[in-house]
Design a protein around this motif. Structure first.
Motif, mmCIF file in Angstrom:
data_model
loop_
_atom_site.group_PDB
_atom_site.id
_atom_site.type_symbol
_atom_site.label_atom_id
_atom_site.label_comp_id
_atom_site.label_asym_id
_atom_site.label_seq_id
_atom_site.Cartn_x
_atom_site.Cartn_y
_atom_site.Cartn_z
ATOM 1 N N GLU A 1 37.179 35.379 30.069
ATOM 2 C CA GLU A 1 36.926 36.779 29.740
ATOM 3 C C GLU A 1 36.391 37.580 30.921
ATOM 4 O OE1 GLU A 1 36.155 40.421 27.922
ATOM 5 O OE2 GLU A 1 37.301 38.767 27.054
ATOM 6 N N TRP A 2 35.391 37.039 31.616
ATOM 7 C CA TRP A 2 34.657 37.851 32.591
ATOM 8 C C TRP A 2 35.551 38.354 33.719
ATOM 9 C CZ3 TRP A 2 33.414 37.592 37.812
ATOM 10 C CH2 TRP A 2 32.431 38.492 38.244
ATOM 11 N N GLY A 3 36.298 37.443 34.339
ATOM 12 C CA GLY A 3 37.132 37.859 35.460
ATOM 13 C C GLY A 3 38.109 38.953 35.077
ATOM 14 N N GLY A 4 38.725 38.812 33.920
ATOM 15 C CA GLY A 4 39.674 39.826 33.467
ATOM 16 C C GLY A 4 39.005 41.114 33.075
ATOM 17 N N ALA A 5 37.813 41.022 32.457
ATOM 18 C CA ALA A 5 37.093 42.236 32.053
ATOM 19 C C ALA A 5 36.723 43.070 33.269
ATOM 20 C CB ALA A 5 35.842 41.857 31.266
ATOM 21 N N VAL A 6 36.291 42.403 34.330
ATOM 22 C CA VAL A 6 35.957 43.116 35.565
ATOM 23 C C VAL A 6 37.189 43.802 36.140
ATOM 24 C CG1 VAL A 6 35.266 42.808 37.974
ATOM 25 C CG2 VAL A 6 33.997 41.652 36.152
ATOM 26 N N LEU A 7 38.307 43.079 36.189
ATOM 27 C CA LEU A 7 39.525 43.646 36.764
ATOM 28 C C LEU A 7 40.083 44.770 35.895
ATOM 29 C CD1 LEU A 7 41.391 40.474 38.057
ATOM 30 C CD2 LEU A 7 39.768 41.947 39.236
ATOM 31 N N LEU A 8 39.936 44.637 34.594
ATOM 32 C CA LEU A 8 40.467 45.652 33.690
ATOM 33 C C LEU A 8 39.873 47.021 33.985
ATOM 34 C CD1 LEU A 8 42.401 45.844 31.232
ATOM 35 C CD2 LEU A 8 40.377 45.691 29.776
ATOM 36 N N SER A 9 38.568 47.052 34.204
ATOM 37 C CA SER A 9 37.923 48.338 34.479
ATOM 38 C C SER A 9 38.086 48.748 35.937
ATOM 39 C CB SER A 9 36.435 48.289 34.115
ATOM 40 O OG SER A 9 35.788 47.225 34.784
ATOM 41 N N SER A 10 37.938 47.801 36.869
ATOM 42 C CA SER A 10 37.955 48.174 38.284
ATOM 43 C C SER A 10 39.347 48.502 38.800
ATOM 44 C CB SER A 10 37.342 47.056 39.137
ATOM 45 O OG SER A 10 38.113 45.876 39.075
ATOM 46 N N GLU A 11 40.391 47.857 38.273
ATOM 47 C CA GLU A 11 41.737 48.095 38.781
ATOM 48 C C GLU A 11 42.365 49.375 38.239
ATOM 49 O OE1 GLU A 11 43.153 43.584 39.993
ATOM 50 O OE2 GLU A 11 44.085 44.545 38.251
ATOM 51 N N PHE A 12 41.729 49.999 37.270
ATOM 52 C CA PHE A 12 42.169 51.321 36.828
ATOM 53 C C PHE A 12 41.510 52.425 37.658
ATOM 54 C CE2 PHE A 12 43.867 49.516 32.885
ATOM 55 C CZ PHE A 12 44.952 50.342 32.652
ATOM 56 N N GLY A 13 40.443 52.070 38.353
ATOM 57 C CA GLY A 13 39.685 53.072 39.080
ATOM 58 C C GLY A 13 39.957 53.066 40.574
ATOM 59 N N ASP A 14 39.354 54.019 41.241
ATOM 60 C CA ASP A 14 39.447 54.137 42.692
ATOM 61 C C ASP A 14 38.735 52.948 43.329
ATOM 62 O OD1 ASP A 14 39.213 54.817 45.363
ATOM 63 O OD2 ASP A 14 38.694 56.908 44.967
ATOM 64 N N PRO A 15 39.386 52.204 44.241
ATOM 65 C CA PRO A 15 38.721 51.074 44.907
ATOM 66 C C PRO A 15 37.431 51.476 45.613
ATOM 67 C CG PRO A 15 41.075 51.000 45.313
ATOM 68 C CD PRO A 15 40.807 52.308 44.626
ATOM 69 N N LYS A 16 37.341 52.742 46.030
ATOM 70 C CA LYS A 16 36.120 53.198 46.683
ATOM 71 C C LYS A 16 34.965 53.355 45.700
ATOM 72 C CE LYS A 16 38.523 55.570 50.442
ATOM 73 N NZ LYS A 16 38.765 56.871 51.123
ATOM 74 N N LYS A 17 35.266 53.296 44.407
ATOM 75 C CA LYS A 17 34.223 53.367 43.378
ATOM 76 C C LYS A 17 34.221 52.102 42.525
ATOM 77 C CE LYS A 17 34.478 58.427 43.081
ATOM 78 N NZ LYS A 17 34.720 59.597 42.199
ATOM 79 N N ARG A 18 34.668 51.008 43.128
ATOM 80 C CA ARG A 18 34.770 49.753 42.381
ATOM 81 C C ARG A 18 33.417 49.277 41.874
ATOM 82 N NH1 ARG A 18 37.195 46.393 45.955
ATOM 83 N NH2 ARG A 18 39.259 46.815 45.114
ATOM 84 N N GLY A 19 32.344 49.496 42.642
ATOM 85 C CA GLY A 19 31.023 49.049 42.210
ATOM 86 C C GLY A 19 30.650 49.614 40.854
#
Length: 433
Positions: free
Chosen positions: A135-153
C-alpha cells in the motif's frame, strides 16, 4: 532535459491526495485498534490459557505477524505496481487490507470453534500485513505523480498523514465505545465494532481510487514501452545504493515514533507511576498537531534542500530523549505533554518529507518496487522490534540512558542513509490547471 506531460487538473490532484491518505489511514486505524484488542481481548478470546500473561503474549505475537508479512507485500505488489500500474494495484491492496480487517470483526472466538479461531486470526493478520506492504509505496506515488515534481514533498506527504489520522480515529472510536458500553459489553461484542467500522474507510477509499485515472508518470512509461519485466531484480542489481539509502533513512523515525507513542505509555505507568490516560491524552494532542505539521514539513522540504532538513531533524531526534526523560522525572502532566508534543514535532519533520526523499531515490520505472521494498524492510528492523528492544534495555540497564543511546544509534544509521541518498532527479514537469 525536462519535458511537459499533459495537463493535470486540480480536482485530480485533490482526489489523488485523498486516495493516498485514506489507504494509509486505514492501515494505522487497524494497527491502533488491533494493539488495544490484543492487549485487552484477544488473549482470552482466541488464546485461552491458565496464565493470562501467556494468553496476552500469544495475542501480541499475531500483532508481529502483521509486520513480518509486510516485505512479502512489498515484493509482490511493488513489482505489480511497476508492471501493471499504480491505480490497479492500490485497489487490490485496499481491498485485501480492508476485507481482512472487517473479517476479524466477525471472526468466531475460541469458545465457538476452538483452536481454528486462533489460526484464522493469524491468517487474517498475515493478509493485512501483505496488503499494507504493497500500500505505502503506491499511495505515495499516487499523490506525488499527479503533482509537480518540484512540490513532491507536499503531495507525497498525504501518505504520511495516515499514522496520526488513523491513530486519532481509532482512539476516538475506542474512547466512544468505552464511554457507551460496560466492560462486559466491550469484551463480549463491543471490540468488534472498531473492526467493522473499517468498512467505511474502505468504501471511501475505493470510491476515490476508482474515480482516478492512472498517474501521468506511469502513463508515459507505458506509452514509451519502458515498463520493467523484472523490477525486483533490477532494483537489487542496479539500484542497491538507492535501496540502502531509503531503508536507512526510515530507521530513526520509526524508532522515535515507537518510543513516543507506544513505549512511553509503558515507561510512564511502570517507572513514573502516572496514569495511562495522561499518556494517551498527550499522544493524541501531539498526533493532532502532526495532521498539519507533516504536510507543512513536506512543503518546507520543497523549498529547501530535503536532505539537509532531514539531517537537522535526525540530529534533533538523537538529542531529544536526553532532554525528555529528565523533563518528565518530576511526574508533571504538563511537562509530559510538552515533551511528547515536541518529540512528535521532530518526528513530523522527518516523516513529512520522508516519502518524497525515498521515492526520488529510484528511477521512475522502478519506483513502486524500490519504495515498497525500502518501506517494508525498514519497518522490520526499525518499528517492529523497537518496543521489544526498549523493554529489554530498560529491564537490563534499569536506566533511561540506554533507551536514549538506542535512539542515537538509529540516528547514526539514518545519517548514513542521508549521506548515501541522491538529490532529486530532474523529471518531467507536470502542468496543473
Amino acid at each position: 532535459m525536462t519535458s511537459v506531460t499533459p495537463t493535470v487538473d486540480r480536482a485530480s490532484l485533490r482526489r489523488a491526495f485523498l486516495a493516498s491518505l485514506s489507504g494509509t489511514s486505514l492501515e494505522w486505524y487497524d494497527f491502533a485498534a488491533y494493539s488495544v484488542a490484543a492487549a485487552t481481548v484477544f488473549g482470552h478470546q482466541f488464546f485461552p490459557a491458565g496464565d493470562p500473561l501467556v494468553s496476552t503474549m500469544a495475542a501480541f505475537s499475531t500483532y508481529a505477524v502483521g509486520y513480518l508479512s509486510r516485505p512479502l507485500g512489498g515484493f509482490v505488489f511493488g513489482r505489480l505496481g511497476d508492471v501493471l500500474g499504480r491505480k490497479r494495484v492500490l485497489v487490490i491492496t485496499l481491498l485485501l487490507t480492508g476485507i481482512a480487517t472487517f473479517l476479524i470483526g466477525v471472526l468466531p472466538t475460541h469458545s465457538a470453534i476452538g483452536g481454528t479461531a486462533a489460526v484464522l486470526l493469524v491468517l487474517l493478520r498475515f493478509a493485512q500485513g501483505v496488503g499494507i506492504g504493497g500500500e505505502w509505496g503506491g499511495a505515495v506515488l499516487l499523490s506525488s505523480e499527479f503533482g509537480d515534481p518540484k512540490k513532491r514533498g507536499f503531495w507525497a506527504s498525504a501518505a504520511q498523514v495516515g499514522p496520526p489520522a488513523g491513530n486519532l480515529l481509532a482512539n476516538g472510536v475506542l474512547a466512544l465505545l468505552a464511554l457507551l458500553l460496560t466492560e462486559e459489553q466491550f469484551d463480549s461484542w463491543g471490540w468488534r465494532v472498531a473492526f467493522l467500522l473499517s468498512a467505511v474507510l474502505v468504501a471511501f477509499g475505493l470510491w476515490i481510487r476508482l474515480k482516478l485515472e492512472e498517474t501521468p508518470v506511469f502513463k508515459r512509461i507505458a506509452e514509451s514501452g519502458e515498463r520493467p519485466s523484472a523490477p525486483i531484480s533490477e532494483v537489487f542489481k542496479y539500484e542497491r545504493r538507492a535501496l540502502l539509502a531509503a531503508i536507512f533513512v526510515r530507521v530513526c523515525p520509526d524508532v522515535l515514533y515507537a518510543l513516543f507513542t507506544v513505549f512511553v505509555l509503558t515507561y510512564m505507568t511502570q517507572e513514573l507511576g502516572m496514569s495511562r490516560s495522561q499518556g494517551l491524552t498527550a499522544v493524541m494532542i501531539g498526533s493532532a498537531g502532526q495532521l498539519v505539521l507533516m504536510p507543512a514539513f513536506g512543503a518546507l522540504s520543497d523549498r529547501m534542500n530535503r536532505r539537509k532538513l532531514y539531517l537537522f531533524a535526525t540530529i534533533a531526534a538523537a538529542i531529544w530523549p536526553f532532554v525528555f526523560f529528565p523533563l518528565v522525572s518530576g511526574r508533571s502532566f504538563g511537562l509530559l505533554l510538552v515533551g511528547i508534543v515536541i518529540a512528535l514535532v521532530i518526528h513530523a519533520a522527518l516523516y513529512g518529507p520522508q516519502a518524497a526523499l525515498i521515492t526520488e531515490q529510484f528511477t521512475e520505472r522502478l519506483r513502486y518496487t524500490g519504495s515498497s521494498l525500502a518501506y517494508t524492510l525498514a519497518g522490520v528492523i526499525g518499528g517492529a522490534i523497537a518496543p521489544l528492544l526498549f523493554t529489554s534495555l530498560l529491564a537490563g540497564f534499569d536506566s533511561w540512558v540506554a533507551l536514549a543511546l538506542y535512539v542515537v544509534v538509529t540516528a547514526v544509521v539514518s545519517a548514513v542513509g542521508i549521506a548515501l541518498a541522491r538529490e532529486a532527479r530532474d523529471e518531467t514537469q507536470v502542468v496543473v490547471s
